[in-house]
Design an enzyme around this catalytic site. Structure first.
Site, PDB file in Angstrom:
ATOM      1  CB  ALA A 164      58.187  35.464  47.563  1.00  0.00           C
ATOM      2  CD  GLU A 223      55.962  20.407  51.690  1.00  0.00           C
ATOM      3  OE1 GLU A 223      57.083  20.303  52.035  1.00  0.00           O
ATOM      4  OE2 GLU A 223      55.548  21.356  50.710  1.00  0.00           O
ATOM      5  CG  ASP A 258      61.812  30.172  43.761  1.00  0.00           C
ATOM      6  OD1 ASP A 258      61.567  31.215  43.380  1.00  0.00           O
ATOM      7  OD2 ASP A 258      62.459  30.082  44.955  1.00  0.00           O
ATOM      8  N   GLY A 270      60.068  40.362  51.703  1.00  0.00           N
ATOM      9  CA  GLY A 270      59.371  41.567  51.507  1.00  0.00           C
ATOM     10  C   GLY A 270      58.403  41.472  50.365  1.00  0.00           C
ATOM     11  NE  ARG A 291      61.707  33.686  52.144  1.00  0.00           N
ATOM     12  CZ  ARG A 291      61.195  33.683  50.926  1.00  0.00           C
ATOM     13  NH1 ARG A 291      60.205  33.017  50.399  1.00  0.00           N
ATOM     14  NH2 ARG A 291      62.043  34.320  49.760  1.00  0.00           N
ATOM     15  NE  ARG A 315      69.546  33.328  52.550  1.00  0.00           N
ATOM     16  CZ  ARG A 315      68.391  34.115  51.909  1.00  0.00           C
ATOM     17  NH1 ARG A 315      67.229  34.540  52.540  1.00  0.00           N
ATOM     18  NH2 ARG A 315      68.387  34.043  50.504  1.00  0.00           N
TER      19      ARG A 315
END
Length: 446
Positions: free
Chosen positions: A341, A44, A328, A57, A133, A215
């Site tokens: 997702a 990461e 992605d 969702g 998330r 958002r």
């Protein structure tokens, strides 16, 4: 003297990126692969796991993919996700996926004090749905042996390049270190470095889709004061000329996630895809919309403004059994179908099951697994990119030959998600496994 292929150590696989896609693959490999055959390690780039955005969702295809990876993922998801109220539709147990409303009252914004009008209600059979998330990511991390300290994850490791050395893949990191692997799986998002390495001669760069979004998160009681209890406590889509809104509760119903989309001919913020915005910016963009929508937007606190980008279709997701793309970084799409997702989780299910078919550490089997993954996943993944763009146009009354024809919009919405939701993930995985084991002729064709 034994076979050298039998004597070698496990196939080492680097997973580059620790979002939902990368963790789905890691958990799938741990579930389906023999650690003496496949040895995964996740890298990461940041100092900790993180997911961009707030609410997400998961739809029926995504939760089936969770089960296909590991039933424990689905159980963890159910523990922390919001539960949709069950209802009966045609004698089937269903839940409300979304209520769809007309968010403005006319092209000129006349009579904006009028409450929004309902267009239709969409149902599916997914009992658990929306989640923050970061909460879902934490739930996945807790399934790793020893969590993020269990030796399967390294942080602050940003991939800068991959070189083929002696038939293997050498990964170079920004901190000056390097590691050698049998294969690299890029899960590093829409701005992926691994994708550009794979497509070194034909780069697939994200493209602005002509839309941006505000958002923000609003306490549920405040949202109820704007929209009313029924609308604020279920998922809702608000359609209007040149834009639309998506709202849904997260945090076990304590918070309403709000995303407000508007069209724009270009994105003039350089390399910044997320920029600060003000409530006044949002209100100006939605000044012709109904009063409840404007009241809701007035409750946003320091909203972010996000440019929406997606990827053009690539010729392949894999290269020589050495590099593979997932999520992605392979097929970033707009969020208008709510399936990005979920597609990454499907990718993780298929690829981990294919890797589980490798029964001894033979690198040639990686090429077969990657080729089967590409053959089965690429068409479906890239279909989402196109379909999601089209959906965004539909919601803003911008789709040619449909416009603001509410009857036609209802008809399209009635089956728009069918191809996404109805995937039989077990059959999908079996199709890929069959391709992997198909005999290959000497010239490399099946």
């Amino acid at each position: 003297m034994g076979d050298a292929r039998e004597a070698r150590g496990p196939l080492r696989i680097a997973i580059i990126g620790g979002g939902i896609g990368g963790l789905s693959l890691l958990l799938g490999v741990l579930k389906h692969c023999d650690r003496h055959v496949i040895e995964p390690h996740l890298y990461e780039a940041t100092h900790a796991f993180s997911e961009i955005g707030a609410g997400v969702g998961f739809l029926p295809n995504a939760v089936r993919a969770m089960r296909a990876i590991d039933p424990e993922i689905y159980k963890a998801y159910c523990r922390v996700a919001d539960q949709a109220p069950p209802i009966k539709v045609n004698n089937r147990d269903m839940s409300v996926f979304s209520n769809v409303y007309m968010g403005m009252d006319g092209r000129g914004g006349t009579n904006t004090s009028k409450a929004f009008e309902e267009i239709c209600t969409i149902h599916n059979d997914n009992r658990f749905r929306n989640i923050h998330r970061a909460v879902f990511l934490d739930a996945m991390i807790n399934l790793l042996p020893g969590g993020f300290k269990g030796g399967l994850v390294s942080f602050n490791k940003r991939c800068t390049n991959v070189h083929e050395v002696g038939g293997r893949a050498k990964v170079l990191f920004a901190d000056g270190t390097s590691q050698t692997f049998d294969a690299v799986v890029g899960c590093d998002g829409v701005k992926s470095r691994v994708r550009n390495i794979l497509h070194e001669r034909e780069r697939y760069e994200p493209q602005f889709t002509g839309k941006y979004a505000y958002r923000g998160l609003i306490p549920i009681n405040d949202a109820i004061s704007a929209l009313g209890k029924e609308t604020a406590t279920t998922q809702a889509l608000f359609f209007g000329y040149g834009g639309h809104l998506v709202t849904f509760p997260i945090d076990q119903g304590k918070t309403l996630n709000v995303v407000a989309f508007r069209g724009a001919p270009e994105w003039n913020y350089g390399g910044n895809w997320v920029v600060p915005a003000t409530v006044q910016d949002a209100l100006e963009d939605f000044k012709d919309w109904s009063e409840p929508v404007q009241k809701l937007l007035s409750l946003l606190k320091e909203p972010d403004k996000w440019g929406l980008f997606d990827l053009p279709p690539a010729k392949t997701f894999v290269k020589d059994g050495k590099i593979c793309l997932l999520g992605d970084c392979a097929h970033a799409s707009t969020p208008h179908l709510g399936a990005g997702a979920g597609m990454a989780i499907e990718d993780g299910a298929v690829l981990s099951r294919l890797l589980g078919e490798i029964k001894r550490p033979d690198a040639t089997q990686l090429q077969r697994a990657f080729a089967a993954y590409d053959a089965v996943r690429r068409g479906r993944d890239q279909r989402l990119v196109t379909a999601s763009r089209n959906a965004g146009m539909l919601y803003g009354f911008e789709q040619p030959e449909v416009g603001d024809d509410i009857g036609e919009i209802r008809r399209i919405l009635s089956n728009q998600w069918d191809w996404v939701w109805d995937l039989d993930i077990e059959a999908h995985c079996e199709e890929a496994i069959g391709m992997m084991h198909r005999p290959i002729s000497l010239n490399g064709t099946a």
